[in-house]
Scaffold this motif. Sequence first.
Motif, mmCIF file in Angstrom:
data_model
loop_
_atom_site.group_PDB
_atom_site.id
_atom_site.type_symbol
_atom_site.label_atom_id
_atom_site.label_comp_id
_atom_site.label_asym_id
_atom_site.label_seq_id
_atom_site.Cartn_x
_atom_site.Cartn_y
_atom_site.Cartn_z
ATOM 1 N N ASN A 40 31.279 -107.595 -18.832
ATOM 2 C CA ASN A 40 30.392 -106.396 -19.573
ATOM 3 C C ASN A 40 31.426 -105.715 -20.332
ATOM 4 O OD1 ASN A 40 28.910 -104.211 -19.788
ATOM 5 N ND2 ASN A 40 28.371 -103.942 -17.642
ATOM 6 N N THR A 42 30.158 -103.342 -22.547
ATOM 7 C CA THR A 42 29.423 -102.068 -23.078
ATOM 8 C C THR A 42 30.505 -100.787 -23.221
ATOM 9 O OG1 THR A 42 27.790 -102.854 -21.871
ATOM 10 C CG2 THR A 42 27.386 -100.759 -22.777
ATOM 11 N N GLN A 43 31.246 -100.500 -22.151
ATOM 12 C CA GLN A 43 31.986 -99.152 -22.229
ATOM 13 C C GLN A 43 33.023 -99.277 -23.312
ATOM 14 O OE1 GLN A 43 30.899 -96.699 -20.521
ATOM 15 N NE2 GLN A 43 32.372 -95.587 -21.859
ATOM 16 N N PRO A 95 22.457 -109.144 -21.365
ATOM 17 C CA PRO A 95 22.297 -109.834 -20.184
ATOM 18 C C PRO A 95 21.049 -110.886 -19.805
ATOM 19 C CG PRO A 95 22.407 -107.414 -20.289
ATOM 20 C CD PRO A 95 21.932 -107.868 -21.427
HETATM 21 C C1 NAG Z 1 27.632 -102.763 -18.271
HETATM 22 O O1 NAG Z 1 28.124 -101.459 -18.136
HETATM 23 C C2 NAG Z 1 27.489 -100.417 -18.424
HETATM 24 C C3 NAG Z 1 28.376 -99.387 -18.578
HETATM 25 O O2 NAG Z 1 29.807 -99.623 -18.408
HETATM 26 C C4 NAG Z 1 26.549 -100.215 -17.365
HETATM 27 O O3 NAG Z 1 25.690 -99.004 -17.592
HETATM 28 C C5 NAG Z 1 25.572 -101.538 -17.264
HETATM 29 O O4 NAG Z 1 24.676 -101.419 -16.295
HETATM 30 C C6 NAG Z 1 26.358 -102.998 -17.279
HETATM 31 N N1 NAG Z 1 25.441 -103.905 -17.425
HETATM 32 C C7 NAG Z 1 25.477 -105.054 -16.847
HETATM 33 C C8 NAG Z 1 24.540 -106.039 -17.019
HETATM 34 O O5 NAG Z 1 26.314 -105.150 -15.691
#
Ligand code: NAG
Length: 394
Positions: A40, A42-43, A95
């Motif tokens: 992941n 995202t951050q 995802p």
């Molecule tokens: C990925 O990370 C973000 C924040 O770091 C979180 O909000 C999110 O739920 C995560 N997504 C998955 C698919 O794990």
Amino acid sequence: MKFSILYILVLFVSLSNPSSASDTTFNVLSFGAIGNGVTNSTQAFLDAWSAACGSASSTLIYVPKGRYLLGSMILNGGCKSPGITIMIDGTLVAPVDYHALGSYWLSFLGVSGVSIIGGALDAKGSALWACKAPASMESHNPCPDGATSLSFTNSNNITIKGLMSLNSQLYHIVINSCQNVAVEGVTTIAAGDSPNTDGIHVQLSSYVQITNCIIKTGDDCISIGPGTENLWIEHVICGPGHGISIGSLGKDLKERGVKNVTAKQTIFVGSQNGLRIKSWARPSSGFVQGIRFLGAIMKDVQNPILIDQNYCPHNISCPEQASGVRISDVLYQGIRGTSATPVAIKFDCSVKNPCMGIRLQNVDLAYLQTEMTQSFCANAVGKVLGLIRPNSCL
Ligand SMILES: *[C@@H]1O[C@H](CO)[C@@H](O)[C@H](O)[C@H]1NC(C)=O
Ligand SMILES: *[C@@H]1O[C@H](CO)[C@@H](O)[C@H](O)[C@H]1NC(C)=O
Ligand SMILES: *[C@@H]1O[C@H](CO)[C@@H](O)[C@H](O)[C@H]1NC(C)=O
Ligand SMILES: *[C@@H]1O[C@H](CO)[C@@H](O)[C@H](O)[C@H]1NC(C)=O
């Protein structure tokens, strides 16, 4: 000798100080992103955005080759940086679980001077499309609406160039309440039967340009919503898809109009519609004015030229079955090719607000290559210039 020392000196200075030559660069890898398709990131992307946004100079966010798993992200404006370029050599991947995203995936809010160059978005929408398929509706819990892959809201001076959007859950790209947006050389791909996967949706925005794009999708290739002004579309190929569509408009009583839209040199291949204007059969303050469709090639398009002001699915909430949307000054010039149905031109306008100033100039549409096509008019006023096939009903 003197020359080469100088050369080395110049080289040294330019290497040690890249920002003097170009932008300050933020590589997402140095924020912890991992392009292995499963970690992941995202951050890491949010942190790279914060760093670029907070920089006083023009900045470059670089995404190297690889597949980066990203959840929903809001990229907020209010940046110090006067210009942020996001250069993507990799693929951003959503995802697998379609419940994870909510209603948006990559959402820019209130930004200015942002460019996205290159890259691919893989939203993995096919599982959600399967959930929404009529045959499977009963055996599933209600399916979520899905997420728009990329959206810009309340933003200015935006460029999206050379991006590929694959398998969006819902719309591929949305431009909402923006000014000065260039969408150039973008490709969107989703299955022809995927629900609500509009290619590029524009609303409440002015000076948007969509050029050299290839759109293959399950809903409108380009959909043009209320409050769109000064939109320029050129060299767009559409199909499969539902065409370039102004509307649906007039769902709301109080609604902004659509003004000054040009669609030039477009190609439609096997699409449901070509050039369409569509409004609800409901009272509304909306309007459509100053539209130019210049040069289009139709290949087996079901409805090459269509105005449909009687949209009212299931006849629910259309009290008088008449659209309030006033359509005027629409030019169709140099439209040729083949229709997949006998009715190649259909102007089905509002009984309360007839279409005014419709002009057909050099239109040549055949049915099944050789058969004559027909035109249909209801409440449409206008004129014909040059050669017209089928015969006009205006
Ligand atoms: C990925 O990370 C973000 C924040 O770091 C979180 O909000 C999110 O739920 C995560 N997504 C998955 C698919 O794990
Ligand atoms: C957008 O770009 C124009 C021309 O480059 C510039 O004059 C204007 O200030 C910019 N607007 C914003 C909000 O950045
Ligand atoms: C219509 O929009 C185009 C940009 O798409 C712009 O160049 C032109 O000036 C606009 N025309 C009017 C009359 O506003
Ligand atoms: C909807 O209403 C119109 C006019 O009242 C009627 O002609 C049409 O058949 C109706 N359509 C459906 C699907 O009920």
